[in-house]
Scaffold this motif. Structure first.
Motif, short mmCIF file in Angstrom:
data_model
loop_
_atom_site.label_atom_id
_atom_site.label_comp_id
_atom_site.label_asym_id
_atom_site.label_seq_id
_atom_site.Cartn_x
_atom_site.Cartn_y
_atom_site.Cartn_z
N MET A 47 0.61 -1.34 -0.21
CA MET A 47 -0.22 0.18 -0.07
C MET A 47 0.91 1.58 -0.68
O MET A 47 1.24 1.60 0.32
N THR B 102 1.20 5.04 0.95
CA THR B 102 0.44 6.03 1.66
C THR B 102 1.80 7.42 1.52
O THR B 102 2.34 7.08 1.27
N ALA C 2 -7.63 -1.47 7.73
CA ALA C 2 -8.78 0.34 7.03
C ALA C 2 -7.44 0.35 6.31
O ALA C 2 -5.72 0.31 6.60
N SER C 3 -7.52 1.09 5.23
CA SER C 3 -6.55 2.27 4.46
C SER C 3 -6.51 3.85 4.40
O SER C 3 -7.49 4.05 4.04
N ILE C 4 -6.16 4.79 4.58
CA ILE C 4 -5.78 6.38 3.88
C ILE C 4 -4.31 6.34 3.11
O ILE C 4 -3.90 5.71 3.11
N ASN C 5 -5.02 7.46 2.22
CA ASN C 5 -3.92 7.75 1.32
C ASN C 5 -4.43 9.31 0.60
O ASN C 5 -5.85 9.55 0.75
N ARG D 251 -11.51 -2.52 7.22
CA ARG D 251 -11.76 -2.37 6.03
C ARG D 251 -12.10 -1.07 5.03
O ARG D 251 -13.07 -1.77 4.10
N ARG E 111 -11.55 2.21 3.30
CA ARG E 111 -10.93 2.58 2.02
C ARG E 111 -10.94 3.80 2.37
O ARG E 111 -12.63 4.78 1.60
N PHE F 128 -10.13 7.45 0.36
CA PHE F 128 -8.32 8.49 -0.68
C PHE F 128 -8.73 9.18 -1.57
O PHE F 128 -9.91 9.58 -1.81
N ASN G 278 -16.36 -2.11 6.11
CA ASN G 278 -15.69 -1.71 4.77
C ASN G 278 -16.62 -0.33 3.91
O ASN G 278 -16.61 -0.51 2.56
N ILE H 248 -16.29 2.77 1.89
CA ILE H 248 -15.06 3.16 1.00
C ILE H 248 -15.13 4.53 0.27
O ILE H 248 -16.48 4.76 -0.28
N GLU I 244 -13.94 8.03 -2.29
CA GLU I 244 -12.78 7.66 -3.29
C GLU I 244 -13.07 9.25 -4.00
O GLU I 244 -13.59 9.70 -4.26
#
Length: 168
Positions: A1, A3, A18-21, A34, A36, A38, A56, A58, A60
């Motif tokens: 991933m 970042t 989880a992910s962030i960017n 989970r 997201r 970004f 879950n 998202i 975007e």
């Protein structure tokens, strides 16, 4: 991933899967498993303080500016997108071009489970979006919306608005 371009406030809780960017996240925000969130190098996703992003979810913000206000709650499986279309088919894009546009969610808004929010949507403050709604239009402050596509169910009453605006 990958970042980068991350600006976090204090007391942020992000589950390990989880992910962030390309985000700026305000104080006391929680991001569930989970999820997201970004933006892009050109469009940093901005999240206010005291927000919650459910399992879950998202968000975007890659294609255009996405701004989430303060005290906003996203239930599980919410999909918010700043761009939508047949990305892999230039021929299909001749008929159905990719739609890109800003999305703004006002302070104290509550987004129900399994909601889809499309590009070019502005939800005002204190809005409620019913579960499993498809939101492809904008709604003003104090709107309660739902359905596919989402329609105004009702506006909060004067009494409800007074309760929200009372300083406790």
């Amino acid at each position: 991933m990958i970042t980068s371009n991350i600006d976090l406030g204090v007391n942020i809780s992000i589950e390990s899967d989880a992910s962030i960017n390309n985000v700026k996240i305000g104080d006391n925000t929680k991001i569930a498993s989970r999820a997201r969130l970004f933006g892009s190098p050109h469009y940093q996703l901005v999240v206010g303080e005291n927000c919650y992003f459910g399992l879950n979810t998202i968000v975007e913000g890659f294609n255009a500016t996405v701004t989430i206000g303060k005290h906003v709650s996203f239930a599980q499986n919410v999909m918010l997108m700043s761009g939508s279309g047949p990305n892999a088919s230039e021929k299909m894009q001749r008929i159905f071009p990719i739609i890109k546009g800003e999305v703004t969610i006002g302070d104290h808004t509550w987004i129900g489970a399994n909601v889809v929010i499309m590009p070019n949507v502005n939800l005002g403050k204190y809005c409620i979006v019913g579960a499993q709604s498809f939101v492809n239009a904008s709604f003003p402050d104090y709107s309660i919306i739902g359905g596919t596509p989402a329609k105004l169910i009702r506006t909060m009453t004067t009494e409800e608005i007074q309760k929200l605006n009372t300083n406790d």
